[in-house]
Scaffold this motif. Structure first.
Motif, PDB file in Angstrom:
ATOM      1  N   GLN A  40       0.853  -1.506  -0.133  1.00 18.09           N
ATOM      2  CA  GLN A  40      -0.134  -0.363  -0.414  1.00 18.09           C
ATOM      3  C   GLN A  40       0.566   1.864  -0.013  1.00 18.09           C
ATOM      4  O   GLN A  40       0.449   2.553  -0.621  1.00 18.09           O
ATOM      5  N   ALA A  41       2.247   1.520   0.335  1.00 13.31           N
ATOM      6  CA  ALA A  41       2.324   2.938   0.840  1.00 13.31           C
ATOM      7  C   ALA A  41       3.613   2.856  -0.774  1.00 13.31           C
ATOM      8  O   ALA A  41       4.012   4.321  -0.658  1.00 13.31           O
ATOM      9  N   ALA A  42       3.695   1.506  -1.219  1.00 11.57           N
ATOM     10  CA  ALA A  42       4.906   2.295  -2.519  1.00 11.57           C
ATOM     11  C   ALA A  42       4.124   2.537  -3.297  1.00 11.57           C
ATOM     12  O   ALA A  42       2.839   3.042  -3.693  1.00 11.57           O
ATOM     13  N   GLY A  43       5.099   3.585  -3.545  1.00 12.39           N
ATOM     14  CA  GLY A  43       4.196   5.393  -4.549  1.00 12.39           C
ATOM     15  C   GLY A  43       3.197   6.140  -3.786  1.00 12.39           C
ATOM     16  O   GLY A  43       2.829   7.127  -5.128  1.00 12.39           O
ATOM     17  N   LYS A  44       3.234   5.602  -2.967  1.00 17.89           N
ATOM     18  CA  LYS A  44       2.641   7.284  -2.137  1.00 17.89           C
ATOM     19  C   LYS A  44       2.706   7.816  -0.991  1.00 17.89           C
ATOM     20  O   LYS A  44       2.900   8.708  -0.985  1.00 17.89           O
ATOM     21  N   ILE A  45       4.322   6.619  -1.063  1.00 17.09           N
ATOM     22  CA  ILE A  45       5.198   7.596   0.074  1.00 17.09           C
ATOM     23  C   ILE A  45       6.496   6.806  -0.318  1.00 17.09           C
ATOM     24  O   ILE A  45       6.424   6.310  -0.992  1.00 17.09           O
ATOM     25  N   ALA A  46       7.409   7.809   0.342  1.00 16.57           N
ATOM     26  CA  ALA A  46       8.491   7.296   0.145  1.00 16.57           C
ATOM     27  C   ALA A  46       9.308   5.604   0.873  1.00 16.57           C
ATOM     28  O   ALA A  46       9.300   5.514   1.398  1.00 16.57           O
ATOM     29  N   VAL A  47       9.522   5.103  -0.084  1.00 12.57           N
ATOM     30  CA  VAL A  47       9.512   4.002   0.590  1.00 12.57           C
ATOM     31  C   VAL A  47      11.632   3.645   0.350  1.00 12.57           C
ATOM     32  O   VAL A  47      11.667   2.940  -1.002  1.00 12.57           O
ATOM     33  N   ASP A  48      11.934   3.618   1.520  1.00 13.94           N
ATOM     34  CA  ASP A  48      13.852   3.069   1.392  1.00 13.94           C
ATOM     35  C   ASP A  48      13.801   1.959   1.706  1.00 13.94           C
ATOM     36  O   ASP A  48      14.100   1.873   3.159  1.00 13.94           O
ATOM     37  N   PHE A  49      14.865   1.224   1.015  1.00 12.94           N
ATOM     38  CA  PHE A  49      14.961  -0.473   1.280  1.00 12.94           C
ATOM     39  C   PHE A  49      16.117   0.013   2.403  1.00 12.94           C
ATOM     40  O   PHE A  49      15.626  -0.816   3.228  1.00 12.94           O
ATOM     41  N   GLN A  50      16.839   0.238   2.211  1.00 10.26           N
ATOM     42  CA  GLN A  50      18.100   0.388   2.638  1.00 10.26           C
ATOM     43  C   GLN A  50      17.625   1.042   3.963  1.00 10.26           C
ATOM     44  O   GLN A  50      18.168   0.299   5.223  1.00 10.26           O
ATOM     45  N   GLU A  51      16.596   1.937   4.067  1.00 11.48           N
ATOM     46  CA  GLU A  51      16.573   3.472   5.325  1.00 11.48           C
ATOM     47  C   GLU A  51      16.286   2.275   6.329  1.00 11.48           C
ATOM     48  O   GLU A  51      16.130   2.186   8.140  1.00 11.48           O
ATOM     49  N   LEU A  52      14.582   1.275   6.111  1.00  6.19           N
ATOM     50  CA  LEU A  52      14.019   0.446   6.305  1.00  6.19           C
ATOM     51  C   LEU A  52      15.013  -0.653   7.345  1.00  6.19           C
ATOM     52  O   LEU A  52      14.623  -1.303   7.984  1.00  6.19           O
ATOM     53  N   GLY A  53      16.036  -0.914   6.401  1.00  8.92           N
ATOM     54  CA  GLY A  53      16.695  -2.115   6.788  1.00  8.92           C
ATOM     55  C   GLY A  53      15.924  -3.638   7.227  1.00  8.92           C
ATOM     56  O   GLY A  53      16.689  -4.326   7.723  1.00  8.92           O
ATOM     57  N   ALA A  54      15.022  -3.577   6.119  1.00  7.73           N
ATOM     58  CA  ALA A  54      14.410  -5.241   6.550  1.00  7.73           C
ATOM     59  C   ALA A  54      14.352  -6.053   5.766  1.00  7.73           C
ATOM     60  O   ALA A  54      15.739  -5.711   4.839  1.00  7.73           O
ATOM     61  N   ASP A  55      14.806  -6.688   5.581  1.00  6.48           N
ATOM     62  CA  ASP A  55      15.380  -8.326   5.011  1.00  6.48           C
ATOM     63  C   ASP A  55      14.218  -8.773   3.865  1.00  6.48           C
ATOM     64  O   ASP A  55      14.982  -9.252   2.564  1.00  6.48           O
ATOM     65  N   TYR A  56      12.695  -8.339   3.547  1.00  6.90           N
ATOM     66  CA  TYR A  56      12.459  -8.516   2.475  1.00  6.90           C
ATOM     67  C   TYR A  56      11.288  -7.183   2.450  1.00  6.90           C
ATOM     68  O   TYR A  56      10.504  -7.383   3.640  1.00  6.90           O
ATOM     69  N   LEU A  57      10.789  -6.861   1.251  1.00  4.88           N
ATOM     70  CA  LEU A  57      10.110  -6.216   0.732  1.00  4.88           C
ATOM     71  C   LEU A  57       8.697  -6.348  -0.005  1.00  4.88           C
ATOM     72  O   LEU A  57       9.413  -6.831  -1.182  1.00  4.88           O
ATOM     73  N   ALA A  58       7.658  -6.162  -0.013  1.00  2.09           N
ATOM     74  CA  ALA A  58       6.764  -6.926  -0.955  1.00  2.09           C
ATOM     75  C   ALA A  58       6.023  -5.597  -1.747  1.00  2.09           C
ATOM     76  O   ALA A  58       5.730  -4.567  -0.975  1.00  2.09           O
ATOM     77  N   LEU A  59       6.337  -5.661  -3.010  1.00  6.86           N
ATOM     78  CA  LEU A  59       5.301  -4.717  -3.923  1.00  6.86           C
ATOM     79  C   LEU A  59       4.180  -5.178  -4.584  1.00  6.86           C
ATOM     80  O   LEU A  59       4.609  -6.042  -5.354  1.00  6.86           O
ATOM     81  N   SER A  60       3.351  -4.433  -5.034  1.00  4.94           N
ATOM     82  CA  SER A  60       2.580  -4.693  -6.198  1.00  4.94           C
ATOM     83  C   SER A  60       2.004  -3.923  -7.646  1.00  4.94           C
ATOM     84  O   SER A  60       1.575  -2.308  -6.961  1.00  4.94           O
ATOM     85  N   GLY A  61       2.068  -4.517  -8.732  1.00  6.18           N
ATOM     86  CA  GLY A  61       1.603  -3.169  -9.520  1.00  6.18           C
ATOM     87  C   GLY A  61       0.436  -2.624  -9.481  1.00  6.18           C
ATOM     88  O   GLY A  61       0.623  -1.628  -9.666  1.00  6.18           O
ATOM     89  N   HIS A  62      -0.028  -3.643  -9.233  1.00  6.15           N
ATOM     90  CA  HIS A  62      -1.986  -2.536  -9.157  1.00  6.15           C
ATOM     91  C   HIS A  62      -2.409  -1.491  -8.019  1.00  6.15           C
ATOM     92  O   HIS A  62      -3.131  -0.527  -8.224  1.00  6.15           O
ATOM     93  N   LYS A  63      -1.240  -1.452  -7.016  1.00  2.34           N
ATOM     94  CA  LYS A  63      -1.519  -0.327  -6.186  1.00  2.34           C
ATOM     95  C   LYS A  63      -0.340   0.853  -6.448  1.00  2.34           C
ATOM     96  O   LYS A  63      -0.159   2.246  -6.213  1.00  2.34           O
TER      97      LYS A  63
END
Ligand code: PLP
Length: 363
Positions: free
Chosen positions: A157-180
């Protein structure tokens, strides 16, 4: 996408030139997706969407591991896809802990300190799909690390609406979906940190470097890549535009009903999402009435055969049942305009009056 449907017939795994043209399109999309979330292109694994991404992360992180016994924790407000993956693990006998949220819908970070040491995986979404409430993922990752856990973050839900920074978040896995993101349905990505374990769900001809077997959906991947590029380019302007629309909408709704409760109102939320309860007006009735007038919203409650069940997300936030069954979610996107918001605001008082007059508030 149309060009790739018409022109990219090769299989991206084939060595001939036609195949290599398709491969180049897939690799370009990989870079576009990586740029959107500040990841390395080789960390991007193309999948069929958010549901598969969540399953690949959660089942893939655990794999066939038996010793020492794995253990998983998920926040109470995760999407059905994460709950579904957790159910698969539970059926294998893996204990699943639930992390509570507070009344604003924000993860209780202290709960992470009470998890069993050696917990294998923690799942915390970046923004909730019903309320839009943004979660403290970076802090959750820090605490999860202390007990040796990997972290999966559903950023659908977040991607494309707010900044999503994989490095800053530090998570190991991050899911994204095209239609959102303004892209196609049926295309998504799981970003996997270099070195994080990932046992594939599908084993085929070692596509996606052995992380996701199956011939690539080239047009879908191309669409996802372009959507990611556009989202990155427009992010800040869109965020500000949507936030203005959200304020216009919320102010207008409050004028229509001063008692209105906006769930998660006091904390950071996505700029496009409003989840609000209008006491005494059941959500399913309003949904139908709005739909009849050309406005598509979603009910914060699932209703079957006349019975209304409050949303588990609102229940986890401690919203009383009679208020939870009166919640609707209004979402906006890049096509939404101020005049559409105004049209909804004109219609809403009529719809509210009708829903309240029907008197069906009992659950
Ligand atoms: N995760 C979240 C937070 C979502 O909102 C959704 C879809 O609404 C999904 C996962 C599932 O994504 P998909 O529909 O691409 O499978």
């Amino acid at each position: 996408m149309r060009e790739s449907l018409e022109d990219l017939h090769g299989n991206a795994s084939s060595l001939h030139r036609e195949g290599q043209r398709a491969r180049a399109a897939v690799d370009r999309a990989r870079e576009q997706v990586a740029l959107l979330v500040n990841a390395h292109p080789d960390e991007v694994v193309f999948v069929s969407g958010g549901t598969e991404g969540d399953h690949l992360a959660m089942l893939g992180a655990i794999g066939d591991r038996a010793e020492p016994g794995p253990r998983v924790a998920i926040s109470a407000i995760e999407h059905h896809a994460v709950h579904g993956a957790a159910e698969v693990l539970a059926e294998r006998g893996i204990p699943i802990d639930t992390l509570p949220v507070d009344h604003d819908g924000v993860l209780e970070l202290d709960a992470l300190d009470h998890l069993v040491h050696g917990t294998t995986l923690v799942a915390v979404m970046l923004a909730n799909n019903e309320t839009g409430v943004v979660q403290p993922v970076t802090q959750a990752v820090e605490r999860a690390r202390r007990i040796g856990a990997r972290v999966h973050c559903d950023a659908v839900q977040a991607a494309g609406k707010i900044a999503v920074d994989f490095q800053e978040l530090g998570a190991d896995y991050l899911a994204l979906s095209g239609h959102k993101l303004g892209g196609p349905k049926g295309a998504g990505a799981l970003v996997v940190r270099r070195g994080a374990p990932l046992v594939p769900l599908f084993r085929g001809s070692a596509q996606e470097h052995g992380r996701r077997g199956g011939t690539e959906n080239v047009p879908g991947i191309v669409g996802l890549g372009i959507a990611a590029e556009c989202a990155a380019r427009d992010l800040e302007a869109e965020r500000r535009r949507l936030l203005e629309l959200r304020h216009r909408l919320e102010d207008g709704l409050r004028r229509a009903d001063p008692e209105l409760v906006i769930h998660g109102e006091r904390v950071e939320r996505l700029p496009n999402t409003v989840n609000a309860s209008f006491a005494g007006a059941r959500s399913d009735e309003r949904l139908m009435a709005l739909d009849a007038r050309g406005v598509a919203v979603s009910a914060g409650a699932a209703c079957a055969s006349g019975a209304v069940e409050p949303s588990p997300v609102l229940s986890a936030m401690g919203v009383p049942r009679d208020l939870a069954v009166c919640a609707i979610r209004i979402s906006m996107g890049h096509t939404s305009t101020a005049s559409e918001v105004d049209r909804l605001l004109t219609i809403m008082p009529l719809v509210l009056r009708a829903a309240r007059a029907s008197g069906r508030v009992s659950v």
